[in-house]
Design a protein around this motif. Structure first.
Motif, short mmCIF file in Angstrom:
data_model
loop_
_atom_site.label_atom_id
_atom_site.label_comp_id
_atom_site.label_asym_id
_atom_site.label_seq_id
_atom_site.Cartn_x
_atom_site.Cartn_y
_atom_site.Cartn_z
N HIS A 43 9.65 -4.92 3.02
CA HIS A 43 8.25 -4.69 3.36
C HIS A 43 7.46 -4.32 2.09
CE1 HIS A 43 4.91 -2.93 5.91
NE2 HIS A 43 4.73 -2.24 4.79
N GLU A 44 7.99 -3.38 1.32
CA GLU A 44 7.27 -2.93 0.11
C GLU A 44 7.16 -4.05 -0.91
OE1 GLU A 44 5.57 -0.22 -0.07
OE2 GLU A 44 6.30 0.45 1.88
N HIS A 102 4.24 -6.23 -0.66
CA HIS A 102 2.98 -5.69 -1.19
C HIS A 102 2.77 -6.07 -2.66
CE1 HIS A 102 1.68 -3.48 2.28
NE2 HIS A 102 2.72 -2.67 2.30
N GLU A 149 -1.01 -4.61 5.21
CA GLU A 149 0.07 -3.98 6.00
C GLU A 149 0.56 -4.92 7.09
OE1 GLU A 149 1.69 -1.62 5.09
OE2 GLU A 149 0.38 -0.58 3.69
N TYR A 209 -0.77 -2.09 11.62
CA TYR A 209 0.51 -2.73 11.35
C TYR A 209 0.78 -3.89 12.31
CZ TYR A 209 1.51 0.80 7.90
OH TYR A 209 1.44 1.58 6.77
ZN LIG Z 1 3.18 -1.32 3.79
#
Ligand SMILES: [Zn+2]
Length: 290
Positions: free
Chosen positions: A107-108, A111, A124, A176
């Motif tokens: 997930h990170e 980004h 997000e 989210y």
């Molecule tokens: Zn995030």
């Protein structure tokens, strides 16, 4: 304090490669080699997953800071800074099995490859949407787990009574899961209208090629315009006009039926005769459907 800083500075970093990119992993304290290897394998897994979407690692270099032993179970939190640094917290007794099921680092890492923008749901939602798909494409998660998590999660992203559009309702569920649903709807529409020859991946790669990494801050219009230019259709802009500005809901039951996914008890069941079954398969295989 001084001794702590000195000992942290003496802990060697791990230097990893993901394609042509360099990933440096730093530890908050001395760790056994077995722990270091576990973390390195976990970083490689997350990088492999992210690369299934971009075809390469999204940034040339990144630093991953691992804060060890600060309580919690497994990987307890992650945060990305300026497209160059990811901080994660992890228990010192973490196991390979726990790290194999972790979603936070993937997930990170998503980004890193996408610009920051004022409306949080855009980035997000994208990381939330891509993380399970990418892990499935990399062979780290079953398609049934992906769709099970979507069927469980997406109802939390629908507008509640009194909500406005995604741009104006920054609650957890809308940010989210509402954001993730935006990207799923976009991906399916792109695939439908292109006969499954194009996908959201094309829009994301184009945004990245234009320099849209996590170090950048883009107006949302620019993100959607660049993405649409890559596929030659105004799908992101039109969907943003609908879901960003208005509390438009989605008939999830009908959508799952079209994709051919349902639950029988706790099990996830696929219907390969459903109208969008090929698109559903393509989403988790990463290949064009047929
Ligand atoms: Zn995030």
């Amino acid at each position: 304090m001084i001794t702590q800083a000195a000992s942290a500075a003496s802990v060697p970093d791990s230097s990893l490669k993901a394609g042509d990119s360099s990933i440096t992993v730093g530890f908050s304290e001395e760790v056994p080699q077995a722990f270091r290897t576990l973390v390195e394998n976990w970083v490689h897994d997350a990088a492999d997953a992210v690369m299934t979407v971009y075809g390469r690692y999204p940034v040339k270099q990144v630093m991953i800071r691992v804060e060890v032993g600060l309580g919690g179970h497994g990987v307890s939190s992650g945060r990305t800074f300026d497209g160059r640094l990811i901080k994660v917290r992890m228990a010192s007794d973490v196991t390979r099995a726990i790290l194999r099921s972790d979603w936070i680092l993937t997930h990170e890492m998503f980004h890193l490859g996408f610009p920051d923008t004022e409306a949080n749901w855009i980035g997000e939602g994208l990381s939330t949407y891509l993380e399970p798909l990418a892990r499935a494409r990399a062979g780290q998660l079953g398609a049934d787990e992906v769709w099970g998590s979507m069927m469980d999660g997406f109802p939390k992203g629908l507008p509640a009574a009194g909500d406005m559009g995604l741009d104006k309702t920054p609650t957890w569920g809308r940010t989210y899961w509402g954001g993730a649903l935006f990207w799923l709807l976009a991906d399916v529409e792109i695939r439908q209208k292109s006969g499954n020859r194009k996908s959201l991946d094309d829009t994301l790669r184009a945004i990245l090629v234009e320099g849209g990494t996590g170090s950048e801050n883009w107006p949302e219009e620019k993100i959607f315009r660049r993405g649409d230019a890559a596929i030659g259709m105004p799908i992101l802009e039109e969907l943003h006009e609908r879901l960003g500005a208005h509390p438009e809901t989605t008939d999830l039951a009908a959508f799952w039926a079209q994709l051919g996914v349902s639950r029988k008890g706790r099990a996830v069941v696929f219907n390969e005769d459903a109208p969008l079954a090929a698109i559903r398969r393509a989403l988790t295989s990463g290949k064009a459907g047929h």
